[in-house]
Design an enzyme around this catalytic site. Structure first.
Site, PDB file in Angstrom:
ATOM      1  N   HIS A 179       0.968  -1.263   0.054  1.00 50.61           N
ATOM      2  CA  HIS A 179       0.014   0.134   0.008  1.00 50.61           C
ATOM      3  C   HIS A 179       0.770   1.400  -0.025  1.00 50.61           C
ATOM      4  O   HIS A 179       0.786   2.185  -0.825  1.00 50.61           O
ATOM      5  CB  HIS A 179      -0.761   0.057   1.251  1.00 50.61           C
ATOM      6  CG  HIS A 179      -1.783   1.157   1.516  1.00 50.61           C
ATOM      7  ND1 HIS A 179      -3.041   1.235   1.054  1.00 50.61           N
ATOM      8  CD2 HIS A 179      -1.280   2.370   2.071  1.00 50.61           C
ATOM      9  CE1 HIS A 179      -3.325   2.447   1.438  1.00 50.61           C
ATOM     10  NE2 HIS A 179      -2.380   3.235   2.011  1.00 50.61           N
ATOM     11  N   GLU A 180       1.968   1.382   0.795  1.00 51.07           N
ATOM     12  CA  GLU A 180       2.798   2.576   0.862  1.00 51.07           C
ATOM     13  C   GLU A 180       3.554   2.410  -0.296  1.00 51.07           C
ATOM     14  O   GLU A 180       3.890   3.941  -0.663  1.00 51.07           O
ATOM     15  CB  GLU A 180       3.567   2.419   2.355  1.00 51.07           C
ATOM     16  CG  GLU A 180       2.877   2.194   3.530  1.00 51.07           C
ATOM     17  CD  GLU A 180       1.908   3.365   3.661  1.00 51.07           C
ATOM     18  OE1 GLU A 180       2.229   4.486   2.974  1.00 51.07           O
ATOM     19  OE2 GLU A 180       0.877   3.228   4.473  1.00 51.07           O
ATOM     20  N   HIS A 239       1.750   4.386  -2.746  1.00 51.07           N
ATOM     21  CA  HIS A 239       1.744   5.780  -2.740  1.00 51.07           C
ATOM     22  C   HIS A 239       2.706   6.478  -3.364  1.00 51.07           C
ATOM     23  O   HIS A 239       2.411   7.192  -4.135  1.00 51.07           O
ATOM     24  CB  HIS A 239       1.568   6.020  -1.128  1.00 51.07           C
ATOM     25  CG  HIS A 239       0.210   6.077  -0.725  1.00 51.07           C
ATOM     26  ND1 HIS A 239      -0.975   6.758  -1.110  1.00 51.07           N
ATOM     27  CD2 HIS A 239      -0.081   5.391   0.712  1.00 51.07           C
ATOM     28  CE1 HIS A 239      -1.834   6.662  -0.520  1.00 51.07           C
ATOM     29  NE2 HIS A 239      -1.474   6.017   0.593  1.00 51.07           N
ATOM     30  N   GLU A 267      -6.472   6.783  -1.275  1.00 53.84           N
ATOM     31  CA  GLU A 267      -6.354   5.496  -0.444  1.00 53.84           C
ATOM     32  C   GLU A 267      -7.140   4.392  -1.221  1.00 53.84           C
ATOM     33  O   GLU A 267      -6.497   3.181  -0.933  1.00 53.84           O
ATOM     34  CB  GLU A 267      -7.029   5.831   1.018  1.00 53.84           C
ATOM     35  CG  GLU A 267      -6.491   6.746   1.852  1.00 53.84           C
ATOM     36  CD  GLU A 267      -4.909   6.113   2.233  1.00 53.84           C
ATOM     37  OE1 GLU A 267      -4.687   5.118   2.516  1.00 53.84           O
ATOM     38  OE2 GLU A 267      -3.922   7.076   1.958  1.00 53.84           O
TER      39      GLU A 267
END
Length: 291
Positions: free
Chosen positions: A141-142, A145, A224
């Site tokens: 997930h990071e 980003h 997100e």
């Protein structure tokens, strides 16, 4: 190069839009040549803070969260974290980020001004409370980003919103001030700034600032969903990310500093100002994408 082009195009678009707005509202008729100066001033003030924060984001994160960068892994767990980040970064097509650990409740974040020179950090609480598969999903997930350039786009979004707040609050303040001046003595005192200007601009700065925060928060929530989907793509399946979010829902996520809340795995308050969507909505979106 693409990031520089995006920044220049964004600034040009803001200048054009503000010029159109000033004409539609009749601001130019009152402010005259000061309109251009006001636009430039609003852009400098609006973008300065967000750009400086972006450039300093890694340094600020390291100090504020007391992140310990893993330069040489001390144990098998740290070796696994570094190698997992390396593999995910290669899969996402970005340079190897710095990898760090910090003491605290479950959370993780990514930051940095460039995709190939970022920082990914996880808390000790998250490492203790999640399985390796779930931690891998959070790291994915990071990394997403970073790969999506979310730090840069958030800075640009914040800069655009700040610019409109500064411009509109002061432009309307000038209109009110000019109207009051003409009513008092019948003369057009376009360059005078009195009580009407200061009071109006102060009130509008606060009101428009709240509205701008809602727009930025909405954009953050949209990012997100995209980062969750990015993690699912990097891992080849959404189950790990779903499980990580479910596990996070049973925990008390750790707080991040204000400038980093939008870059964590969880955070925000209230529906309109939340930087992250409800966990249930994120899980539903992942499951819907699987069908």
């Amino acid at each position: 190069m693409l990031r520089i082009a995006l920044f220049l195009v964004t600034n040009l678009a803001v200048m054009v839009v503000l010029g159109v707005v000033s004409r539609l509202l009749g601001i130019e008729a009152y402010v005259g040549t000061n309109t251009t100066s006001l636009i430039i001033y609003a852009m400098v003030v609006g973008f300065a803070g967000s750009i400086v924060s972006l450039l300093m984001s890694k340094t600020m994160a390291k100090h504020s969260m007391r992140v310990r960068i893993i330069e040489q892994p001390r144990n098998a767990e740290e070796t696994w974290i570094v190698e997992t980040v390396r593999r995910l970064a290669q899969g996402a097509g970005i340079g190897m980020p710095e990898v760090g650990i910090y003491e605290g409740a479950p959370n993780a974040f990514a930051t940095g001004a460039r995709r190939d020179a970022s920082l990914v950090a996880v808390s000790t609480g998250l490492l203790r409370g999640m399985s390796r598969e779930e931690v891998e999903a959070v790291l994915g997930h990071e990394i997403s980003h970073v790969a999506n350039g979310d730090m840069v786009t958030m800075a640009l979004m914040q800069g655009v919103m700040n610019t409109f707040v500064v411009f509109l609050s002061r432009a309307v303040g000038m209109l009110v001030d000019n109207a009051l001046s003409q009513r008092q003595d019948g003369r057009n005192q376009a360059h005078r700034t009195g009580v009407g200007y200061h009071l109006t601009s102060m009130v509008l700065n606060t009101v428009l600032g709240f509205l701008a925060s809602m727009v930025v928060a909405w954009f953050s929530r949209w990012r997100e969903f995209r980062a969750d989907a990015g993690s699912a793509r990097l891992l080849g399946q959404p189950h790990a990310m779903v499980h990580a979010l479910q596990r996070l829902g049973a925990m008390q996520p750790g707080a991040l500093p204000q400038e980093m809340k939008a870059l964590g795995i969880a955070g925000g308050f209230g529906r309109l100002f939340a930087t992250h969507p409800p966990l249930a909505e994120r899980i539903a979106a992942l499951q819907a994408g699987e069908q």
